[in-house]
Motif scaffolding. Structure first.
Motif, mmCIF file in Angstrom:
data_model
loop_
_atom_site.group_PDB
_atom_site.id
_atom_site.type_symbol
_atom_site.label_atom_id
_atom_site.label_comp_id
_atom_site.label_asym_id
_atom_site.label_seq_id
_atom_site.Cartn_x
_atom_site.Cartn_y
_atom_site.Cartn_z
ATOM 1 N N SER A 7 0.867 -1.202 -0.102
ATOM 2 C CA SER A 7 0.007 0.136 -0.010
ATOM 3 C C SER A 7 0.917 1.312 -0.094
ATOM 4 C CB SER A 7 -1.050 -0.165 1.199
ATOM 5 O OG SER A 7 -1.727 1.294 1.153
ATOM 6 N N ASP A 8 2.024 1.334 0.909
ATOM 7 C CA ASP A 8 2.760 2.434 0.941
ATOM 8 C C ASP A 8 3.377 2.686 -0.520
ATOM 9 O OD1 ASP A 8 2.015 2.602 3.538
ATOM 10 O OD2 ASP A 8 3.907 1.822 4.502
ATOM 11 N N ALA A 43 4.343 5.955 -5.107
ATOM 12 C CA ALA A 43 4.606 5.911 -6.638
ATOM 13 C C ALA A 43 3.579 6.716 -7.336
ATOM 14 C CB ALA A 43 4.490 4.525 -7.305
ATOM 15 N N ARG A 44 2.205 6.767 -6.678
ATOM 16 C CA ARG A 44 1.331 7.672 -7.299
ATOM 17 C C ARG A 44 1.523 9.130 -7.065
ATOM 18 N NH1 ARG A 44 -3.903 7.442 -9.348
ATOM 19 N NH2 ARG A 44 -5.209 9.102 -8.447
ATOM 20 N N GLY A 45 1.889 9.227 -5.689
ATOM 21 C CA GLY A 45 2.080 10.571 -5.179
ATOM 22 C C GLY A 45 0.972 11.472 -4.786
ATOM 23 N N GLU A 46 -0.110 10.591 -4.746
ATOM 24 C CA GLU A 46 -1.435 11.420 -4.059
ATOM 25 C C GLU A 46 -2.394 10.237 -3.896
ATOM 26 O OE1 GLU A 46 -3.851 12.469 -8.183
ATOM 27 O OE2 GLU A 46 -1.691 13.269 -8.069
ATOM 28 N N ASP A 47 -3.538 10.603 -3.086
ATOM 29 C CA ASP A 47 -4.466 9.660 -2.734
ATOM 30 C C ASP A 47 -5.150 8.728 -4.016
ATOM 31 O OD1 ASP A 47 -4.210 10.080 -0.060
ATOM 32 O OD2 ASP A 47 -5.641 11.169 0.384
ATOM 33 N N LEU A 48 -5.456 7.721 -3.904
ATOM 34 C CA LEU A 48 -6.217 7.052 -4.710
ATOM 35 C C LEU A 48 -7.501 7.642 -5.092
ATOM 36 C CD1 LEU A 48 -5.454 3.336 -3.861
ATOM 37 C CD2 LEU A 48 -4.466 4.373 -5.854
ATOM 38 N N ALA A 49 -7.902 7.844 -6.191
ATOM 39 C CA ALA A 49 -9.212 8.067 -6.622
ATOM 40 C C ALA A 49 -10.127 7.276 -7.448
ATOM 41 C CB ALA A 49 -9.023 9.516 -7.660
ATOM 42 N N THR A 62 -5.349 0.199 -7.599
ATOM 43 C CA THR A 62 -3.954 -0.061 -7.740
ATOM 44 C C THR A 62 -3.186 0.654 -8.636
ATOM 45 O OG1 THR A 62 -4.407 -2.225 -9.015
ATOM 46 C CG2 THR A 62 -4.222 -2.506 -6.680
ATOM 47 N N ASP A 63 -3.798 1.795 -9.005
ATOM 48 C CA ASP A 63 -3.271 2.569 -9.951
ATOM 49 C C ASP A 63 -2.172 3.411 -9.969
ATOM 50 O OD1 ASP A 63 -2.851 3.958 -12.353
ATOM 51 O OD2 ASP A 63 -4.948 4.141 -13.115
ATOM 52 N N VAL A 64 -0.998 3.281 -10.084
ATOM 53 C CA VAL A 64 0.064 4.205 -9.484
ATOM 54 C C VAL A 64 0.432 5.392 -10.308
ATOM 55 C CG1 VAL A 64 1.258 2.164 -8.712
ATOM 56 C CG2 VAL A 64 1.838 2.888 -10.783
ATOM 57 N N ARG A 65 -0.505 5.604 -11.274
ATOM 58 C CA ARG A 65 -0.473 6.760 -12.487
ATOM 59 C C ARG A 65 -1.000 8.054 -11.857
ATOM 60 N NH1 ARG A 65 -3.080 4.514 -17.584
ATOM 61 N NH2 ARG A 65 -4.542 4.103 -16.053
ATOM 62 N N SER A 66 -0.473 9.103 -12.053
ATOM 63 C CA SER A 66 -1.042 10.503 -11.729
ATOM 64 C C SER A 66 -1.869 10.726 -13.112
ATOM 65 C CB SER A 66 -0.010 11.436 -11.572
ATOM 66 O OG SER A 66 0.885 11.613 -12.717
ATOM 67 N N GLU A 67 -2.383 11.672 -12.975
ATOM 68 C CA GLU A 67 -3.579 12.264 -14.255
ATOM 69 C C GLU A 67 -2.593 12.122 -15.509
ATOM 70 O OE1 GLU A 67 -6.910 11.719 -14.736
ATOM 71 O OE2 GLU A 67 -6.850 10.863 -12.586
ATOM 72 N N GLU A 68 -1.397 13.052 -15.157
ATOM 73 C CA GLU A 68 -0.623 13.367 -16.189
ATOM 74 C C GLU A 68 0.013 12.135 -16.936
ATOM 75 O OE1 GLU A 68 -0.955 16.742 -13.203
ATOM 76 O OE2 GLU A 68 -0.380 14.573 -13.010
ATOM 77 N N LEU A 69 0.437 11.284 -16.063
ATOM 78 C CA LEU A 69 0.905 9.830 -16.586
ATOM 79 C C LEU A 69 -0.019 9.148 -17.531
ATOM 80 C CD1 LEU A 69 3.362 8.578 -13.613
ATOM 81 C CD2 LEU A 69 3.868 9.872 -15.748
#
Length: 489
Positions: free
Chosen positions: A153-154, A159-165, A243-250
């Motif tokens: 989880s950590d 890797a995502r850099g922000e809370d899951l949405a 489980t999405d580690v991608r930000s919106e930009e990625l």
């Protein structure tokens, strides 16, 4: 998913060393594939079922540690959430009465586990998403004690850099955020394993991808999440987002998600492992001291521990698996499409249909995937997850067709042929495939029954939470009666 881990923090040097070791593992796997070092003469099949725990009021019971201690059976393991368990069935050969043996052993184990869990104030439920979960069950306090889960989880959140949405729209819409990967714990599945040779793997994986939509249409069983009516198989978008580690930009850049249908038909199992290494960074960069090439050249079987651990953090709906059993390496397709439940009879019918159909398609003279684009298979997959048993799918030679009509006219006969090719006794395969046939004729599966039942209770004037609780209580009773879901009123 219950493997213990030791490391809790990773340096840049750890990540560099791990990447090098994973690539060395990949080179050794390529050599093993070239040299045909895999056991597949008498293939096995396997099953895993993830379960939920509820209390007497059908609310989540955060008691998996106490329940596991009471069950005291190594076949049962922890899962991500304190309200989850998993049972691993002993592998079987279908041609040696494997389907019947799976069913009998699983029913006996689950009945025994239910009795022991009840003494701890908990009950087992097989359903894709527990309908009575609320936002309070999505926090870190509901994570199982195994340090792997906290670490995973950590690492995902870092890797995502922000809370899951979470943002899912169906008949209703749910938007939420989470500071952990606990929304993933809401997803409980049935996982089916088929052991194959390296030469057979591409055909079995491609076939599994092609029929994933049909599995979803027939077996959808998770229509509610956090009080909202969403997709008939809400596990699919939820797992993709949780489980999405991608930000919106990625995402905008086209970076691939870790929960992945894939993007092409394959010609080798190596394609999938190589993609996993090329496209995805390590979440758990744990490195051991084994030199896989030295082990191989000494005539032994390397564990390829880093490659296997990395592979386990990339959640393909049909996952390639390298494993070592009693010193012998083997390969499997791990089919992760189906929700758990509703009954053991339904679960075994779903398994029989998959094992038979995938065998028939994988050994066909004219491969289905040579007639169908990969994007069409992916479109089918998400349409079936959204619409369930009412889904329409594209099929070569037919065009757009209701999934149940396709099953009745074309796929059930193929599944019967495939089970016969496995050597399954006719009375065994016939009984289970008859359940699939009757489910199609009744156009009722777990998701459609549950939605109808909730709507019935709501029409009587009750609120949504009361309706979900009442429907789940009735569901649990019917689950233990083991009458297939198409017979439920």
């Amino acid at each position: 998913m219950g493997e213990e881990v030791e490391h809790q923090e990773f340096t840049r040097a750890d990540r560099t060393r791990h990447r090098e070791k994973v690539r060395r593992n990949l080179d050794v796997l390529a050599r093993m594939l070239r040299e045909s070092r895999f056991e597949a003469d008498d293939p096995m099949t396997g099953m895993e079922i993830e379960l939920n725990l509820v209390d007497e009021q059908a609310q989540p019971a955060l008691r998996n540690a106490e329940v596991l201690e009471a069950i005291a059976d190594p076949a049962f393991q922890t899962e991500l959430g304190l309200f989850n368990l998993e049972i691993n069935a002993e592998p079987r050969r279908i041609g040696q009465g494997g389907l019947h043996a799976f069913e009998e052993s699983l029913r006996a184990s689950l009945n025994d586990a239910e009795e022991k869990a009840a003494a701890q104030g908990a009950h087992l439920v097989m359903i894709g998403i527990l309908p009575t979960l609320d936002h309070g069950h999505m926090g870190p306090a509901a994570l199982s004690a195994n340090p792997r889960y906290r670490l995973l989880s950590d690492q995902i959140l870092a890797a995502r850099g922000e809370d899951l949405a979470i943002d899912i729209s169906g008949p209703e819409r749910l938007t939420a955020t989470s500071e952990t990967i606990m929304p993933e714990a809401a997803c409980t599945s049935t996982q089916l394993h088929v052991q194959v040779s390296p030469e057979q793997f591409p055909a079995y994986w491609n076939a599994s991808q092609a029929v994933a939509s049909i599995q979803l249409a027939l077996g959808a069983n998770s229509p509610y999440l956090l009080g909202k009516e969403l997709w008939r198989e809400t596990r699919i978008p939820l797992f993709e987002q949780a489980t999405d580690v991608r930000s919106e930009e990625l995402k905008a850049q086209g970076v691939r998600p870790r929960v992945w249908f894939g993007e092409r038909w394959v010609t080798s199992i190596f394609d999938l492992f190589e993609e996993n290494v090329r496209y995805f960074s390590a979440l758990l960069p744990i490195t051991d001291d084994e030199d896989p090439l030295a082990v191989l050249e000494a005539g032994r079987t390397p564990s390829l521990a880093e490659l296997r651990l990395h592979n386990g953090t990339i959640y393909r709906w049909n996952r390639p698996v390298y494993d070592v059993v009693e010193g012998m390496p083997h390969l499997r397709v791990e089919n992760r499409v189906l929700a758990a439940g509703p009954t053991m009879a339904d679960t075994m019918a779903n398994a029989a249909f998959y094992f038979g159909l995938v065998r028939a398609l994988a050994t066909s003279e004219r491969p289905l995937w040579s007639q169908m684009s990969f994007s069409a298979a992916e479109d089918n997959f998400h349409a079936a997850a959204l619409q369930g048993i009412d889904a329409q799918v594209y099929w070569p030679g037919v065009g757009q067709v209701p999934a149940v009509e396709l099953v009745l006219r074309r796929l059930l006969p193929l599944a019967r042929e495939g089970l016969a090719a496995w050597g399954a006794p006719e009375e065994e395969s016939g009984r289970l495939l008859d359940i699939i046939e009757q489910r199609c004729l009744a156009t009722q599966n777990g998701a459609s029954w549950f939605v109808d039942r909730v709507h019935d209770v709501e029409r009587s004037g009750e609120d949504r939470h009361t309706a979900l609780t009442a429907a789940l209580q009735e569901y649990r009773e019917r689950m233990h009666a083991n009458e297939p879901v198409h017979t439920w009123e």
